[in-house]
Design an enzyme around this catalytic site. Structure first.
Site, PDB file in Angstrom:
ATOM      1  N   HIS A  58       0.725  -1.218  -0.004  1.00 19.65           N
ATOM      2  CA  HIS A  58      -0.052   0.109   0.160  1.00 19.65           C
ATOM      3  C   HIS A  58       0.891   1.198   0.193  1.00 19.65           C
ATOM      4  O   HIS A  58       2.025   1.056  -0.030  1.00 19.65           O
ATOM      5  CB  HIS A  58      -1.009   0.105   1.236  1.00 19.65           C
ATOM      6  CG  HIS A  58      -0.363   0.083   2.486  1.00 19.65           C
ATOM      7  ND1 HIS A  58       0.328  -0.888   3.156  1.00 19.65           N
ATOM      8  CD2 HIS A  58      -0.452   0.979   3.390  1.00 19.65           C
ATOM      9  CE1 HIS A  58       0.893  -0.495   4.362  1.00 19.65           C
ATOM     10  NE2 HIS A  58       0.344   0.787   4.504  1.00 19.65           N
ATOM     11  N   HIS A  60       1.504   3.981   1.785  1.00 20.50           N
ATOM     12  CA  HIS A  60       2.230   4.677   2.938  1.00 20.50           C
ATOM     13  C   HIS A  60       3.689   4.662   2.831  1.00 20.50           C
ATOM     14  O   HIS A  60       4.021   3.782   2.584  1.00 20.50           O
ATOM     15  CB  HIS A  60       1.677   4.065   4.392  1.00 20.50           C
ATOM     16  CG  HIS A  60       0.172   4.338   4.759  1.00 20.50           C
ATOM     17  ND1 HIS A  60      -0.552   3.691   5.448  1.00 20.50           N
ATOM     18  CD2 HIS A  60      -0.485   5.354   4.228  1.00 20.50           C
ATOM     19  CE1 HIS A  60      -1.751   4.130   5.486  1.00 20.50           C
ATOM     20  NE2 HIS A  60      -1.679   5.434   4.961  1.00 20.50           N
ATOM     21  N   ASP A  62       6.212   4.655   4.993  1.00 20.59           N
ATOM     22  CA  ASP A  62       7.158   3.380   5.531  1.00 20.59           C
ATOM     23  C   ASP A  62       7.071   2.077   4.905  1.00 20.59           C
ATOM     24  O   ASP A  62       7.809   1.342   5.056  1.00 20.59           O
ATOM     25  CB  ASP A  62       6.578   3.289   6.872  1.00 20.59           C
ATOM     26  CG  ASP A  62       5.287   2.791   7.225  1.00 20.59           C
ATOM     27  OD1 ASP A  62       4.270   3.334   6.531  1.00 20.59           O
ATOM     28  OD2 ASP A  62       4.925   1.709   8.043  1.00 20.59           O
ATOM     29  N   HIS A  63       6.318   2.257   3.764  1.00 16.95           N
ATOM     30  CA  HIS A  63       6.111   0.834   2.976  1.00 16.95           C
ATOM     31  C   HIS A  63       7.049   1.095   1.518  1.00 16.95           C
ATOM     32  O   HIS A  63       7.227   0.248   0.852  1.00 16.95           O
ATOM     33  CB  HIS A  63       4.934   0.362   2.603  1.00 16.95           C
ATOM     34  CG  HIS A  63       4.374   0.019   4.150  1.00 16.95           C
ATOM     35  ND1 HIS A  63       4.216  -1.306   4.345  1.00 16.95           N
ATOM     36  CD2 HIS A  63       3.669   0.724   5.137  1.00 16.95           C
ATOM     37  CE1 HIS A  63       3.716  -1.373   5.632  1.00 16.95           C
ATOM     38  NE2 HIS A  63       3.621   0.073   5.960  1.00 16.95           N
ATOM     39  N   HIS A 116      -7.310  -0.725   6.131  1.00 21.29           N
ATOM     40  CA  HIS A 116      -6.303   0.122   6.167  1.00 21.29           C
ATOM     41  C   HIS A 116      -6.231   1.381   5.306  1.00 21.29           C
ATOM     42  O   HIS A 116      -6.217   2.537   5.665  1.00 21.29           O
ATOM     43  CB  HIS A 116      -5.081  -0.469   6.437  1.00 21.29           C
ATOM     44  CG  HIS A 116      -3.812   0.052   6.544  1.00 21.29           C
ATOM     45  ND1 HIS A 116      -3.674   0.822   7.926  1.00 21.29           N
ATOM     46  CD2 HIS A 116      -2.657   0.604   6.156  1.00 21.29           C
ATOM     47  CE1 HIS A 116      -2.648   1.423   8.027  1.00 21.29           C
ATOM     48  NE2 HIS A 116      -1.842   1.117   6.941  1.00 21.29           N
ATOM     49  N   ASP A 133      -0.082  -3.840   6.172  1.00 20.70           N
ATOM     50  CA  ASP A 133      -0.585  -3.300   7.347  1.00 20.70           C
ATOM     51  C   ASP A 133      -2.176  -3.809   7.349  1.00 20.70           C
ATOM     52  O   ASP A 133      -2.998  -3.041   8.073  1.00 20.70           O
ATOM     53  CB  ASP A 133      -0.582  -1.912   7.425  1.00 20.70           C
ATOM     54  CG  ASP A 133       0.810  -1.355   7.725  1.00 20.70           C
ATOM     55  OD1 ASP A 133       1.475  -2.154   8.011  1.00 20.70           O
ATOM     56  OD2 ASP A 133       0.841   0.074   7.449  1.00 20.70           O
ATOM     57  N   HIS A 171       4.740  -4.877  10.305  1.00 19.04           N
ATOM     58  CA  HIS A 171       5.096  -4.030  11.577  1.00 19.04           C
ATOM     59  C   HIS A 171       5.494  -4.954  12.832  1.00 19.04           C
ATOM     60  O   HIS A 171       4.765  -6.084  13.012  1.00 19.04           O
ATOM     61  CB  HIS A 171       4.182  -3.178  11.862  1.00 19.04           C
ATOM     62  CG  HIS A 171       3.999  -2.095  11.041  1.00 19.04           C
ATOM     63  ND1 HIS A 171       4.825  -0.831  11.333  1.00 19.04           N
ATOM     64  CD2 HIS A 171       3.467  -1.727   9.868  1.00 19.04           C
ATOM     65  CE1 HIS A 171       4.693   0.370  10.428  1.00 19.04           C
ATOM     66  NE2 HIS A 171       3.807  -0.340   9.605  1.00 19.04           N
TER      67      HIS A 171
HETATM   68 FE    FE Z   1       2.751   0.743   7.908  1.00 19.21          FE
HETATM   69 ZN    ZN Z   2       0.274   1.702   6.381  1.00 19.61          ZN
END
Ligand code: FE
Ligand code: ZN
Length: 255
Positions: A58, A60, A62-63, A116, A133, A171
């Site tokens: 996805h 975001h 951090d990915h 999410h 996530d 995570h």
């Molecule tokens: Fe994340």
């Molecule tokens: Zn995320």
């Protein structure tokens, strides 16, 4: 080779993310959700692997933080959900729910799991499911874009997959989730051994992931919202699966 299961390495990145590195065939690998380019490059070098694909769950940061650099550096093909093409790094393979792609000897299945985010997908390769996530060990992602009903459908979709043994979330949230789950359902007999194991891993400073489908089906409340006994034990007897799911997701937000 397809009788075997792929070798998968954890690359801890950022605060509590994991990028997963899956060896497809000798010398070749794919990365899932590289949030950090340099950590991924170091892991590829350490394991002497050539990167062929980058799979994104996805949009975001951090990915996807390392995707563009890695793609430029290695020429690896970037794979993601066509629905989110506008907010992902440029995709070489824009996939839809149910698509399959070939990664060396393996078939990788793309499954949409909105909740999410609307465009979230999970990837299945052999016995392994990469849940980003959407599903965590003992938890699920926050509902930033989707509705509880969407996420509950995604939980049921994951639960219904046959042949999944290892689950690789993005995570390290297991310890915090464990606290919530113990408070929610202290009488769950499967939680005590799980708890011991989580503390042991945490004390050693090693990942609590991957988790297993078997363990999550017994312990993860978000996969069990339509279990009559479970609902009754947490004081929600007679409620529907989506009602129970919505309730425990809200409780988790305030935990
Ligand atoms: Fe994340
Ligand atoms: Zn995320």
């Amino acid at each position: 080779m397809s009788d075997n299961i792929p070798v998968i390495h954890a690359i801890p990145v950022l605060k509590d993310n994991y990028t997963w590195l899956l060896e497809t065939s000798p010398g070749y690998a794919v990365l899932l959700d590289p949030g950090d380019g340099s950590a991924s490059v170091a892991a590829l070098q350490r394991h002497h692997l050539t990167l062929t694909h980058i799979l994104i769950t996805h949009h975001h940061q951090d990915h996807i933080g390392g995707v563009s650099d890695l793609a430029r550096l290695t020429g690896a093909k970037v794979v993601g959900h066509a629905l989110d093409a506008g907010r992902l790094p440029p995709l070489d393979l824009a996939c839809h729910d149910g698509d399959s792609l070939t990664l060396g000897p393996w078939t990788c299945e793309v499954l949409a799991t909105p909740g999410h985010t609307i465009g979230h997908v999970v990837y299945r390769i052999a016995d392994a499911l990469f849940t980003g996530d959407t599903l965590f060990s003992l938890g699920c992602g926050r509902l930033f874009e989707g509705t509880p009903a969407m996420m509950w459908d995604s939980m049921k979709k994951i639960r219904g997959l046959s042949g999944i043994q290892r689950i690789f979330p993005a995570h390290e949230y297991t310890l915090a989730n464990l606290g919530f789950v113990l408070q929610l359902e202290p009488g769950n007999p499967f939680l005590s051994s799980f708890r011991e194991w989580v503390h042991q891993q945490t004390d050693l400073g090693v990942p609590t992931l991957p988790t297993t489908m078997e363990r999550e089906l017994r312990c993860n409340p978000f996969l069990r919202a339509d279990e009559t006994d479970f609902a009754a034990r947490i004081g929600l007897g007679g409620k529907t699966g989506v009602e129970v799911f919505t309730h425990i997701r809200t409780m988790r937000n305030h935990y």
